[in-house]
Design a protein around this motif. Structure first.
Motif, short mmCIF file in Angstrom:
data_model
loop_
_atom_site.label_atom_id
_atom_site.label_comp_id
_atom_site.label_asym_id
_atom_site.label_seq_id
_atom_site.Cartn_x
_atom_site.Cartn_y
_atom_site.Cartn_z
N UNK A 1 1.82 4.10 4.08
CA UNK A 1 1.15 3.09 4.71
C UNK A 1 -0.41 3.65 4.40
N UNK A 2 -1.40 2.61 3.85
CA UNK A 2 -2.73 2.96 3.75
C UNK A 2 -3.38 2.03 4.72
N UNK A 3 -4.38 2.86 5.31
CA UNK A 3 -5.21 2.13 5.97
C UNK A 3 -6.74 2.20 5.64
N UNK A 4 -7.59 0.99 5.95
CA UNK A 4 -8.90 1.38 6.09
C UNK A 4 -9.38 2.51 6.83
N UNK A 5 -10.43 3.34 6.51
CA UNK A 5 -10.91 4.45 7.16
C UNK A 5 -11.68 4.04 8.44
N UNK A 6 -12.44 2.98 8.39
CA UNK A 6 -13.05 2.37 9.54
C UNK A 6 -13.58 0.88 9.28
N UNK B 1 3.30 0.68 0.78
CA UNK B 1 3.47 1.17 -0.59
C UNK B 1 4.84 0.19 -1.09
N UNK B 2 5.63 -0.24 -0.54
CA UNK B 2 6.71 -1.14 -0.47
C UNK B 2 7.16 -1.92 0.60
N UNK B 3 7.92 -2.97 0.21
CA UNK B 3 8.19 -3.83 1.69
C UNK B 3 9.19 -2.95 2.35
N UNK B 4 8.76 -3.17 3.76
CA UNK B 4 9.47 -2.44 4.85
C UNK B 4 10.84 -3.32 5.33
N UNK C 1 0.43 -14.66 -2.08
CA UNK C 1 0.61 -14.11 -3.23
C UNK C 1 1.55 -12.84 -3.19
N UNK C 2 1.29 -11.83 -4.16
CA UNK C 2 2.36 -10.98 -4.38
C UNK C 2 2.23 -10.09 -3.47
N UNK C 3 1.30 -9.66 -2.98
CA UNK C 3 1.08 -8.58 -1.78
C UNK C 3 1.57 -9.09 -0.48
N UNK C 4 1.75 -10.43 0.02
CA UNK C 4 2.26 -11.12 1.10
C UNK C 4 3.09 -10.17 1.97
N UNK C 5 4.02 -9.52 1.35
CA UNK C 5 5.10 -8.71 2.18
C UNK C 5 4.90 -7.15 2.71
N UNK C 6 3.68 -6.83 1.70
CA UNK C 6 3.19 -5.34 1.76
C UNK C 6 2.04 -5.33 2.67
N UNK C 7 1.17 -6.42 2.74
CA UNK C 7 -0.20 -6.43 3.39
C UNK C 7 0.14 -6.87 4.70
N UNK C 8 -0.02 -5.64 6.00
CA UNK C 8 0.05 -5.99 7.11
C UNK C 8 -1.19 -5.96 8.14
N UNK C 9 -2.17 -6.49 7.53
CA UNK C 9 -3.55 -6.18 7.99
C UNK C 9 -3.67 -7.27 9.20
N UNK C 10 -4.53 -6.95 10.11
CA UNK C 10 -4.63 -7.96 11.38
C UNK C 10 -5.89 -8.25 11.62
N UNK C 11 -6.12 -9.45 12.01
CA UNK C 11 -7.45 -10.20 12.44
C UNK C 11 -7.76 -9.56 13.82
N UNK C 12 -8.71 -9.10 14.27
CA UNK C 12 -9.01 -8.75 15.92
C UNK C 12 -10.22 -9.78 16.17
#
Length: 113
Positions: free
Chosen positions: A28-33, A49-52, A88-99
């Motif tokens: 899992x990759x996260x933005x540093x800040x 890195x891949x679908x969970x 798009x192609x990253x839909x299933x691996x992008x688990x970003x949130x809006x706060x």
């Protein structure tokens, strides 16, 4: 280092990238800040890195006691937080949130696990 029944999480330094490994080799990759002002909306990025196979959770704090977001409807997520869905192609691996409507009390470290 955090442990659950199937997951080991290694955190490297304050505010640095979180690397997440499972028996499946998932990272899992996260933005540093992220930075915002009181009342702002921020996006916190989390990419796999891949679908969970399981659900993804966002927690505030290293002890994982304050749940911010869960993919499971049975868990109580913060009502100000929603998954940021990118088509798009990253839909299933992008688990970003809006706060939304952040406050001073929201400052801290967050973990996507």
């Amino acid at each position: 280092k955090f442990k659950s029944d199937k997951v080991n999480v290694d955190v490297s330094g304050p505010g640095t990238q979180l690397y997440f490994s499972t028996t499946y080799g998932l990272t899992i990759y996260q933005t540093t800040s992220v930075t915002g002002r009181e009342g702002d909306t921020v996006i916190m990025n989390c990419t796999l890195s891949e679908e969970s196979l399981g659900g993804v959770y966002w927690y505030k704090g290293a002890n994982q006691k304050q749940l911010l977001y869960s993919q499971l409807r049975t868990d109580k997520s913060d009502p100000r937080v929603n998954r940021t869905v990118n088509e798009g192609p990253t839909r299933d691996i992008d688990l970003s949130i809006t706060f939304t409507n952040i406050t001073w009390d929201d400052a801290g470290m967050y973990y996507c696990v």
